[in-house]
Scaffold this motif. Structure first.
Motif, PDB file in Angstrom:
ATOM      1  N   ALA A  39       0.924  -1.456  -0.278  1.00  0.00           N
ATOM      2  CA  ALA A  39       0.121  -0.003  -0.009  1.00  0.00           C
ATOM      3  C   ALA A  39       0.771   0.687   0.336  1.00  0.00           C
ATOM      4  CB  ALA A  39      -0.666   0.019   1.615  1.00  0.00           C
ATOM      5  N   VAL A  40       1.742   0.807   0.619  1.00  0.00           N
ATOM      6  CA  VAL A  40       2.520   2.001   0.478  1.00  0.00           C
ATOM      7  C   VAL A  40       3.901   2.534   0.036  1.00  0.00           C
ATOM      8  CG1 VAL A  40       4.623   3.674   2.218  1.00  0.00           C
ATOM      9  CG2 VAL A  40       2.442   2.866   3.250  1.00  0.00           C
ATOM     10  N   GLU A  41       4.431   3.488  -1.175  1.00  0.00           N
ATOM     11  CA  GLU A  41       4.820   2.990  -2.704  1.00  0.00           C
ATOM     12  C   GLU A  41       6.322   3.755  -2.053  1.00  0.00           C
ATOM     13  OE1 GLU A  41       3.052   4.686  -6.096  1.00  0.00           O
ATOM     14  OE2 GLU A  41       1.886   1.941  -5.558  1.00  0.00           O
ATOM     15  N   GLU A  42       6.846   4.478  -1.043  1.00  0.00           N
ATOM     16  CA  GLU A  42       7.807   5.649  -1.626  1.00  0.00           C
ATOM     17  C   GLU A  42       8.060   4.630  -0.097  1.00  0.00           C
ATOM     18  OE1 GLU A  42       8.888  10.469  -1.066  1.00  0.00           O
ATOM     19  OE2 GLU A  42       7.031   9.952   0.142  1.00  0.00           O
ATOM     20  N   THR A  43      10.325   4.714  -0.880  1.00  0.00           N
ATOM     21  CA  THR A  43      11.018   4.450   0.109  1.00  0.00           C
ATOM     22  C   THR A  43      11.613   5.005   1.144  1.00  0.00           C
ATOM     23  OG1 THR A  43      11.121   2.694  -1.063  1.00  0.00           O
ATOM     24  CG2 THR A  43      13.172   3.144   0.596  1.00  0.00           C
ATOM     25  N   PHE A  44      11.739   5.540   2.086  1.00  0.00           N
ATOM     26  CA  PHE A  44      12.507   6.514   2.935  1.00  0.00           C
ATOM     27  C   PHE A  44      13.877   5.772   3.604  1.00  0.00           C
ATOM     28  CE2 PHE A  44       8.316   8.094   4.908  1.00  0.00           C
ATOM     29  CZ  PHE A  44       7.790   9.408   4.132  1.00  0.00           C
ATOM     30  N   THR A  45      14.830   6.916   3.478  1.00  0.00           N
ATOM     31  CA  THR A  45      15.970   6.262   3.669  1.00  0.00           C
ATOM     32  C   THR A  45      16.599   7.301   5.080  1.00  0.00           C
ATOM     33  OG1 THR A  45      18.447   6.061   3.808  1.00  0.00           O
ATOM     34  CG2 THR A  45      17.237   7.905   2.599  1.00  0.00           C
ATOM     35  N   ASN A  46      17.548   7.041   6.060  1.00  0.00           N
ATOM     36  CA  ASN A  46      17.333   8.054   7.202  1.00  0.00           C
ATOM     37  C   ASN A  46      19.069   8.828   7.399  1.00  0.00           C
ATOM     38  OD1 ASN A  46      18.025   9.278   9.971  1.00  0.00           O
ATOM     39  ND2 ASN A  46      17.438   7.320  10.632  1.00  0.00           N
ATOM     40  N   ILE A  52      15.076  12.110   7.598  1.00  0.00           N
ATOM     41  CA  ILE A  52      14.228  10.942   6.984  1.00  0.00           C
ATOM     42  C   ILE A  52      14.509  11.554   5.917  1.00  0.00           C
ATOM     43  CG2 ILE A  52      11.960   9.701   7.119  1.00  0.00           C
ATOM     44  CD1 ILE A  52      12.640   8.942   9.762  1.00  0.00           C
ATOM     45  N   ILE A  53      14.060  11.573   4.640  1.00  0.00           N
ATOM     46  CA  ILE A  53      13.708  11.670   3.797  1.00  0.00           C
ATOM     47  C   ILE A  53      13.760  10.426   2.435  1.00  0.00           C
ATOM     48  CG2 ILE A  53      15.093  14.013   3.624  1.00  0.00           C
ATOM     49  CD1 ILE A  53      17.380  12.647   1.767  1.00  0.00           C
ATOM     50  N   SER A  54      13.007  10.793   1.253  1.00  0.00           N
ATOM     51  CA  SER A  54      12.605  10.771  -0.146  1.00  0.00           C
ATOM     52  C   SER A  54      14.390   9.393  -0.223  1.00  0.00           C
ATOM     53  CB  SER A  54      12.484  10.930  -0.963  1.00  0.00           C
ATOM     54  OG  SER A  54      11.588   9.601  -1.715  1.00  0.00           O
ATOM     55  N   GLN A  55      13.990   7.899   0.029  1.00  0.00           N
ATOM     56  CA  GLN A  55      15.052   7.486  -0.807  1.00  0.00           C
ATOM     57  C   GLN A  55      15.564   7.183  -2.022  1.00  0.00           C
ATOM     58  OE1 GLN A  55      15.208   3.436  -2.335  1.00  0.00           O
ATOM     59  NE2 GLN A  55      16.517   2.339  -0.381  1.00  0.00           N
ATOM     60  N   ARG A  56      14.990   8.752  -2.591  1.00  0.00           N
ATOM     61  CA  ARG A  56      15.020   8.956  -4.210  1.00  0.00           C
ATOM     62  C   ARG A  56      15.705  10.057  -4.290  1.00  0.00           C
ATOM     63  NH1 ARG A  56       9.863   8.738  -7.017  1.00  0.00           N
ATOM     64  NH2 ARG A  56      10.474   6.358  -7.484  1.00  0.00           N
ATOM     65  N   ASP A  57      15.518  11.140  -3.737  1.00  0.00           N
ATOM     66  CA  ASP A  57      15.830  11.999  -3.725  1.00  0.00           C
ATOM     67  C   ASP A  57      16.953  12.078  -2.807  1.00  0.00           C
ATOM     68  OD1 ASP A  57      13.354  13.486  -3.660  1.00  0.00           O
ATOM     69  OD2 ASP A  57      12.731  13.862  -2.011  1.00  0.00           O
ATOM     70  N   PHE A  58      17.660  10.830  -1.973  1.00  0.00           N
ATOM     71  CA  PHE A  58      19.002  10.608  -1.135  1.00  0.00           C
ATOM     72  C   PHE A  58      20.200   9.966  -2.479  1.00  0.00           C
ATOM     73  CE2 PHE A  58      21.883   8.737   1.282  1.00  0.00           C
ATOM     74  CZ  PHE A  58      22.686  10.389   1.847  1.00  0.00           C
ATOM     75  N   PHE A  59      19.342   9.261  -3.112  1.00  0.00           N
ATOM     76  CA  PHE A  59      20.071   8.186  -4.566  1.00  0.00           C
ATOM     77  C   PHE A  59      20.165   8.552  -5.292  1.00  0.00           C
ATOM     78  CE2 PHE A  59      20.038   5.809  -0.341  1.00  0.00           C
ATOM     79  CZ  PHE A  59      21.002   5.459   0.263  1.00  0.00           C
ATOM     80  N   ASP A  60      19.325   9.822  -5.256  1.00  0.00           N
ATOM     81  CA  ASP A  60      19.022  10.098  -7.093  1.00  0.00           C
ATOM     82  C   ASP A  60      18.072   8.919  -7.725  1.00  0.00           C
ATOM     83  OD1 ASP A  60      18.809  12.525  -8.327  1.00  0.00           O
ATOM     84  OD2 ASP A  60      21.033  11.992  -9.140  1.00  0.00           O
ATOM     85  N   HIS A  61      18.022   8.027  -7.107  1.00  0.00           N
ATOM     86  CA  HIS A  61      17.463   7.012  -7.891  1.00  0.00           C
ATOM     87  C   HIS A  61      16.446   5.887  -7.422  1.00  0.00           C
ATOM     88  CE1 HIS A  61      21.138   4.996  -7.625  1.00  0.00           C
ATOM     89  NE2 HIS A  61      20.646   3.875  -7.269  1.00  0.00           N
ATOM     90  N   ASP A  62      15.354   5.032  -7.404  1.00  0.00           N
ATOM     91  CA  ASP A  62      15.142   3.862  -5.792  1.00  0.00           C
ATOM     92  C   ASP A  62      15.929   2.808  -6.523  1.00  0.00           C
ATOM     93  OD1 ASP A  62      12.623   5.718  -6.199  1.00  0.00           O
ATOM     94  OD2 ASP A  62      11.500   4.911  -7.779  1.00  0.00           O
TER      95      ASP A  62
END
Length: 191
Positions: A39-46, A52-62
């Protein structure tokens, strides 16, 4: 902004109502809710630096995808996440609060916990201090990887937290937020 143990003790003296020691397990529960239904599609990273930010923002890709996030923990707004990855700015790994205003998922390598009976802003500032590091050093295990801190969940949740009453917690959190904002404004003026 990271605060030292001495600064934290100064805050404790500044606010006059008696403080008590509570264990993390008394004010928080480990999140075990998995994203089994996807149900939840967005992956976070710490991140130690950015929180805590979106993994896509941190790594520039999924890095994660629908095939592997079913076993990830669901992280709700205001949940806290402990990342065992150590760095120069987080020698025992960072603990940050989800302030994104939305839910995401986090790898089972992280410890996710949800609080009750404590002001989340106050607790967030507690984890920005180094007050809790000595507990981690005394109770952690030697890890197999040199870039990760190892501590069992049951031990982690025994961590002592100095806690004033709820009104004082809120005042401290607001005060530290204001101080942090003021410092940020002054830094921007000089650059």
């Amino acid at each position: 902004m990271a605060f030292s143990f001495q600064f934290y003790k100064c805050i404790e003296k500044f606010f006059t109502i008696a403080w008590e020691q509570r264990k993390l397990k008394d004010i928080a529960d480990k999140v075990t809710e998995k994203n089994a239904d996807l149900a939840v599609e967005e992956t976070f990273t710490n991140s130690a630096e950015y929180g805590i930010i979106s993994q896509r923002d941190f790594f520039d890709h999924d890095i994660s995808n629908a095939d592997n996030i079913g076993g990830y923990y669901v992280v709700r707004n205001d949940d806290f996440v402990y990342n065992p990855r150590i760095s120069a700015t987080a020698p025992v790994g960072p603990v940050n609060r989800n302030k994104l205003g939305r839910n995401g998922v986090m790898s089972p390598l992280y410890t996710v916990f949800r609080t009750h009976g404590i002001d989340t802003t106050y607790l967030g500032w507690f984890f920005k201090s180094n007050y809790w590091h000595s507990f981690m050093y005394l109770n952690g295990d030697s890890g197999a990887r040199s870039d990760r801190f190892s501590i069992k969940d049951a031990v982690f949740f025994e961590m002592p937290i100095p806690v004033p009453d709820f009104v004082e917690q809120h005042r401290i959190g607001v005060w530290l937020d204001s101080l942090d904002n003021l410092i940020t404004l002054h830094q921007r003026e000089h650059f």
